[in-house]
Design a protein around this motif. Structure first.
Motif, short mmCIF file in Angstrom:
data_model
loop_
_atom_site.label_atom_id
_atom_site.label_comp_id
_atom_site.label_asym_id
_atom_site.label_seq_id
_atom_site.Cartn_x
_atom_site.Cartn_y
_atom_site.Cartn_z
N SER A 134 0.85 -1.19 0.00
CA SER A 134 0.00 0.00 0.00
C SER A 134 0.89 1.24 0.00
O SER A 134 2.05 1.18 0.40
N THR A 135 0.33 2.37 -0.43
CA THR A 135 1.13 3.59 -0.53
C THR A 135 0.32 4.79 -0.06
O THR A 135 -0.91 4.80 -0.10
N GLY A 136 1.04 5.84 0.35
CA GLY A 136 0.36 7.04 0.82
C GLY A 136 1.19 8.29 0.66
O GLY A 136 2.42 8.24 0.68
N LEU A 137 0.51 9.42 0.48
CA LEU A 137 1.11 10.75 0.42
C LEU A 137 0.40 11.62 1.44
O LEU A 137 -0.82 11.81 1.36
N VAL A 138 1.15 12.17 2.39
CA VAL A 138 0.58 13.01 3.44
C VAL A 138 1.44 14.27 3.54
O VAL A 138 2.66 14.18 3.67
N THR A 139 0.81 15.44 3.52
CA THR A 139 1.56 16.68 3.54
C THR A 139 0.72 17.83 4.07
O THR A 139 -0.51 17.79 3.98
N THR A 140 1.36 18.84 4.63
CA THR A 140 0.66 20.08 4.98
C THR A 140 0.68 21.05 3.81
O THR A 140 0.12 22.14 3.91
N ARG A 173 -2.58 5.67 -7.94
CA ARG A 173 -3.62 5.29 -6.98
C ARG A 173 -3.09 5.00 -5.56
O ARG A 173 -3.27 3.90 -5.02
N PRO A 174 -2.46 5.98 -4.90
CA PRO A 174 -2.11 5.79 -3.49
C PRO A 174 -3.36 5.53 -2.66
O PRO A 174 -4.42 6.13 -2.89
N GLU A 175 -3.25 4.65 -1.69
CA GLU A 175 -4.40 4.36 -0.83
C GLU A 175 -4.74 5.55 0.06
O GLU A 175 -5.92 5.71 0.44
N VAL A 176 -3.77 6.35 0.41
CA VAL A 176 -3.99 7.48 1.30
C VAL A 176 -3.45 8.74 0.64
O VAL A 176 -2.29 8.81 0.25
N LEU A 177 -4.32 9.76 0.51
CA LEU A 177 -3.95 11.08 0.00
C LEU A 177 -4.51 12.11 0.98
O LEU A 177 -5.72 12.34 1.03
N LEU A 178 -3.64 12.73 1.76
CA LEU A 178 -4.08 13.69 2.77
C LEU A 178 -3.24 14.95 2.68
O LEU A 178 -2.01 14.89 2.69
N GLY A 179 -3.91 16.12 2.61
CA GLY A 179 -3.21 17.39 2.56
C GLY A 179 -4.13 18.50 2.14
O GLY A 179 -5.35 18.43 2.33
N PRO A 233 -10.53 1.96 3.67
CA PRO A 233 -9.19 1.52 3.27
C PRO A 233 -8.52 2.42 2.23
O PRO A 233 -7.33 2.27 1.97
N ARG A 234 -9.31 3.33 1.63
CA ARG A 234 -8.76 4.23 0.61
C ARG A 234 -9.28 5.63 0.90
O ARG A 234 -10.50 5.87 0.88
N THR A 271 -4.09 3.03 8.47
CA THR A 271 -4.73 2.57 7.24
C THR A 271 -3.80 1.68 6.41
O THR A 271 -4.17 0.59 5.98
N LEU A 272 -2.58 2.14 6.21
CA LEU A 272 -1.66 1.43 5.33
C LEU A 272 -1.14 0.13 5.94
O LEU A 272 -0.87 -0.84 5.21
#
Length: 408
Positions: A134-140, A173-179, A233-234, A271-272
């Motif tokens: 699984s993959t994710g991108l998290v940033t402010t 398609r990252p599972e987590v995209l937060l920002g 999950p996504r 999540t990941l």
């Protein structure tokens, strides 16, 4: 530069904001046959614009002389060259720097996930995805900003943020995209959940990408309470119309993200980590860079505290997941920050004074530029494969260390 002792004691809390956590070590060491443990998970943590001076300023202003940041207490320390592969520039921008970190190839400033000739470069995130992780991108920052984008998209210009969002949904398609960055996901005229400031507006060139994300399996969340409540999950979470930090000079800008970086980090990890094959997570604090561009030392300090709290959150996770490689670095330095003794009222671009806890001393921060500088940046690391980051290395070596550790 390698530290010879792995600290197992609890990390010193940073100004009360960082809970004490036990530090993870390197994990199992190589045996006589050369065997090395494999990293099931990788967390690359970026303080955008964070050079050695920013790290030391945050340390002195929060823990004083006797203390240290959580991010500084890891067993491996290195120094990273940041210059781009640009025939017209020695100093990198965030796009070229992140591309080098994500792909192992230098490129021209402004390019995202491409080499200087415009050819696509496979990224560590995409390789992790192909391996079943699984993959994710998290940033402010904006989640489609240059740094996260370089790990999961391929465009000739960092300004093509709607194209980047479209590629997230259709390709990586990252599972987590937060920002932040809601403006790039909605068409003109659709105000969305976050009000635009003067000069800002929704500007998607691909229609309503939030609705497209929902149709493709993402759960969309708009604030901290919705993020906390979901177990999807996504995840797609957009918590500001543009960056999550209100940039401005000292006294005007404010570090007040609507969802704290440590909160986003914990949700991403929860999540990941459900994937037994592991994950890759890019985690970024943009406020250091944005506030340094504004020569706002108080903003840099606030962002640095938040970053260290997020590092503590990640290291809590590694206590039960020791097969996790954790890397904390900076893509470049911003502002040409200098730490000085306080010798009177600040003059010119100086900020301060800032008291140094545990002493009667104070420090002043001075600035030499409102842009990036070309100095190398420190990196600290722990977990399987972290020894590859020891010493003086190139930013492209960070990519190679991650690929080697996870055997991708």
């Amino acid at each position: 530069m390698r530290k010879t002792t792995v600290l197992a004691a609890a990390a010193l809390a940073v100004a009360g904001a960082v809970p004490a956590v036990a530090m993870a070590g390197d994990g199992p060491v190589a045996d006589s046959s050369g065997w090395q443990p494999k990293a099931r998970n990788i967390v690359y943590i970026q303080g955008d614009g964070m050079g050695a001076a920013q790290r030391e300023f945050v340390r002195l202003a929060t823990t004083g002389r006797a203390g240290d940041l959580v991010m500084n207490r890891l067993p491996v320390t290195g120094l990273v060259h940041t210059d781009p592969g640009d025939p017209e520039a020695l100093v990198t921008d965030s796009a070229a720097a992140a591309t080098a970190l994500a792909t192992g190839h230098k490129t021209r400033n402004g390019a995202v996930g491409q080499d200087a000739q415009g050819r696509r470069l496979p990224t560590i995130l995409e390789q992790a995805k192909r391996a079943g992780k699984s993959t994710g991108l998290v940033t402010t920052a904006q989640v489609t900003g240059a740094s996260p984008a370089a790990f999961a998209s391929h465009v000739p210009s960092r300004d093509l943020q709607s194209d980047i969002a479209k590629q997230y949904l259709a390709e990586s398609r990252p599972e987590v995209l937060l920002g932040g960055g809601e403006d790039w996901w909605l068409p003109k005229g659709d105000p969305g959940a976050w009000p635009d400031k003067p000069g800002e507006e929704s500007r998607s060139t691909h229609g309503n990408l939030i609705e497209q994300a929902k149709r493709s399996g993402y759960t969309y969340v708009r604030n901290a309470s919705e993020l906390a409540a979901t177990r999807a999950p996504r995840l797609l979470g957009l918590f500001a119309n543009e960056d999550m930090v209100d940039y401005g000079p000292d006294g005007k800008g404010a570090y007040q993200p609507k969802v704290a970086l440590p909160v986003m980090a914990k949700k991403a990890l929860d999540t990941l980590s459900a994937n037994p094959r592991g994950f890759f997570l890019f985690l970024e604090e943009e406020g250091i860079d944005g506030m340094a561009h504004e020569n706002n030392a108080h903003g840099v300090l606030d962002a640095g505290r938040a970053l260290d709290a997020a590092v503590a959150e990640v290291l809590r996770f590694t206590r039960s997941h020791p097969d996790t490689l954790v890397i904390i670095g900076g893509d470049h330095e911003t502002g040409g920050l200098a730490i000085e003794d306080t010798d009177g009222a600040p003059e010119g671009k100086e900020d301060g004074p800032f008291p140094v806890p545990g002493t009667k001393l104070s420090l002043t921060v001075d600035w030499t530029t409102g842009d990036h500088s070309g100095v190398p940046t420190p990196v600290t690391a722990t977990g399987p494969g972290s020894d590859r980051l020891d010493g003086t290395i190139d930013n492209t070596d960070v990519y190679r260390a991650m690929v080697s550790a996870a055997r991708l």
